[in-house]
Design a protein around this motif. Sequence first.
Motif, PDB file in Angstrom:
ATOM      1  N   SER A 202       0.811  -1.228   0.000  1.00 44.20           N
ATOM      2  CA  SER A 202       0.000   0.000   0.000  1.00 44.20           C
ATOM      3  C   SER A 202       0.841   1.273   0.000  1.00 44.20           C
ATOM      4  O   SER A 202       0.300   2.369  -0.176  1.00 44.20           O
ATOM      5  CB  SER A 202      -0.917   0.029   1.224  1.00 44.20           C
ATOM      6  N   LEU A 203       2.160   1.163   0.182  1.00 45.50           N
ATOM      7  CA  LEU A 203       3.037   2.325   0.324  1.00 45.50           C
ATOM      8  C   LEU A 203       3.934   2.482  -0.899  1.00 45.50           C
ATOM      9  O   LEU A 203       4.810   1.664  -1.152  1.00 45.50           O
ATOM     10  CB  LEU A 203       3.891   2.198   1.591  1.00 45.50           C
ATOM     11  N   THR A 232      -1.970   3.651  -1.575  1.00 40.46           N
ATOM     12  CA  THR A 232      -2.863   4.571  -0.864  1.00 40.46           C
ATOM     13  C   THR A 232      -2.065   5.443   0.100  1.00 40.46           C
ATOM     14  O   THR A 232      -2.619   6.330   0.747  1.00 40.46           O
ATOM     15  CB  THR A 232      -3.933   3.793  -0.076  1.00 40.46           C
ATOM     16  N   GLN A 233      -0.779   5.166   0.206  1.00 41.61           N
ATOM     17  CA  GLN A 233       0.165   5.949   1.000  1.00 41.61           C
ATOM     18  C   GLN A 233       1.372   6.249   0.110  1.00 41.61           C
ATOM     19  O   GLN A 233       1.679   5.482  -0.807  1.00 41.61           O
ATOM     20  CB  GLN A 233       0.617   5.170   2.235  1.00 41.61           C
ATOM     21  N   GLY A 287      -4.878  10.383   0.470  1.00 40.23           N
ATOM     22  CA  GLY A 287      -3.841   9.431   0.841  1.00 40.23           C
ATOM     23  C   GLY A 287      -2.916   9.947   1.927  1.00 40.23           C
ATOM     24  O   GLY A 287      -2.798  11.161   2.149  1.00 40.23           O
ATOM     25  N   ASP A 288      -2.276   9.033   2.634  1.00 41.91           N
ATOM     26  CA  ASP A 288      -1.283   9.399   3.639  1.00 41.91           C
ATOM     27  C   ASP A 288       0.042   9.720   2.951  1.00 41.91           C
ATOM     28  O   ASP A 288       0.490   8.982   2.070  1.00 41.91           O
ATOM     29  CB  ASP A 288      -1.066   8.246   4.621  1.00 41.91           C
ATOM     30  N   GLY A 314      -0.094  14.799   6.337  1.00 37.71           N
ATOM     31  CA  GLY A 314       1.049  13.910   6.289  1.00 37.71           C
ATOM     32  C   GLY A 314       2.030  14.105   7.426  1.00 37.71           C
ATOM     33  O   GLY A 314       1.764  14.833   8.398  1.00 37.71           O
ATOM     34  N   SER A 527       4.022   3.937   8.487  1.00 35.25           N
ATOM     35  CA  SER A 527       2.897   3.693   7.591  1.00 35.25           C
ATOM     36  C   SER A 527       2.054   2.501   8.037  1.00 35.25           C
ATOM     37  O   SER A 527       0.889   2.383   7.649  1.00 35.25           O
ATOM     38  CB  SER A 527       3.391   3.458   6.163  1.00 35.25           C
TER      39      SER A 527
END
Length: 532
Positions: A202-203, A232-233, A287-288, A314, A527
Amino acid sequence: MNTSKKYIPLLLGLAIAAGVFIGGKLNFTDTSDRLFTTNSKKDKLNRLIDYIDLEYVDDVNTDSIVDVTVNGILDNLDPHSTYISKDQLQQVSENMSGKFVGIGISFYTYKDTVAVIRTIEGGPSERAGILPGDRIIMANNDTIFGREWKNEDIIAKLKGDKNSRVNLKVYRKQTDEFLDFNLKRDDVPIKSIDAAYMLTPSLGYIKVNRFAESTYIEFKEALSRLQKLGATQLALDLRDNFGGFLGVAEKMADEFLEEGKLILFTKNKSGNTDHVYATKRGSFEKGDVFVIINESSASASEVIAGALQDNDKGTIVGRRSYGKGLVQREMALGDGSAVRLTVSRYYTPTGRSIQRPYTNGDNQSYYHDYYKRLSTGELSNQQTIDLPDSLKFTTPKGKVVYGGGGIIPDVFVPLQNTYNNETLNYISRRGYVSNFVFEALDEDRFTYNDILEGDFIDHFIVSDTLVQSFENYINQIERTQFNFAVYHSQMKDMIKAEMARQLYGDDAYYQITGQTDNMINEVIFLSSGNSN
């Protein structure tokens, strides 16, 4: 290593002075007649140059005197107002345009011969089929090998006007044959994005090395590709990024901020302010984001970090950034040279100026700030930073942030083992790793033809014998005996990463170096929902 320490502020200073700027184009409402009307100060300088040109007893290159005069004037201003000579301007302009005209190779002179380390993706040499390891021995029927050929002479021979042609004769060691290539010189991209890949399912990770004209497009393409892979990150790595165009930084910050959020504002000599707000076009607003910075993240890098931090978007990870809050504009001087003159200051959304203190005319102290941070212990302990209440600001969600000399990260990651880092950085900067790896691969490139990139990254092991050969190689060049015992594992990583770069490209290089990168590992930890 003492030898390496002298390079750090020098390289930093040169890069900042020549390459760090937040720019625009000259857009005065006054006419040139009004801007450049005659006055006694200008007459004085003009008359002195005329006297020297016409009356001085010896012949003098008055062009060089003018250059010295311009530099002398700028030296008495802030550290970021700089002069760019006619000879330098083309290279600087190419670097910031994101492209140059040439044949698209990375090379080094191996035993007096031009050896191709790798072709540049999208360039004429790649399209023509030139391969790593090829030796270019002739260009347009002129030999380009031998000790009399310097790198700048070779570059001048290979570069040229767009769409012009160059005939190359190449020796391919792998097949022991001579080949002829007729290349049409074309635009060769200078990549702003060093790497873009997934750290976890996801990162995503994107490393940006400058803010050039092409950077935003490259960034959007990389971000879109990672989102399709499930990101998503995002880890946005701005370490050692000295900056670039203000407009590019604004567009990138807009990708993360909701419509109407303030990105920054600038204030000029007259006190006029210009505010820049995020639009509705952002593609990563939900997103992060983790922004990675260090003491060499400057200018446009700090614009993004400050905009996100002040908008509670963030997490900023790393060490305090460089501290450049001045805005330059490039202005032509009429003879092919230019000056980048500081025309305003910029402020983060909470009103912070992150420009660190300076004294006009004392650029040496300013550019030796790295030593000060090192001596105070700041690079290993953030608590040593002096943070007076007068520099305290508060974000909308109540987080305390500080101005007065860079962006202080939300999560601090210390510089590990300074002595080891400086020694290894010195070895890398000298090109020893790249050159050694080229020679090692060149002994038998067929060995690596069937190894897939992923298999190499995950499973290839650099032998102790190869590391020992590298140590012998360095000691022979340096004519000394380094004690490499404490660096053995790091050298394995350096060699493997450089092998990956030359075999597969930059993404593979950064995937390997990222495995032992403290800041990247900290971002992966954060994360996953952890915190310190």
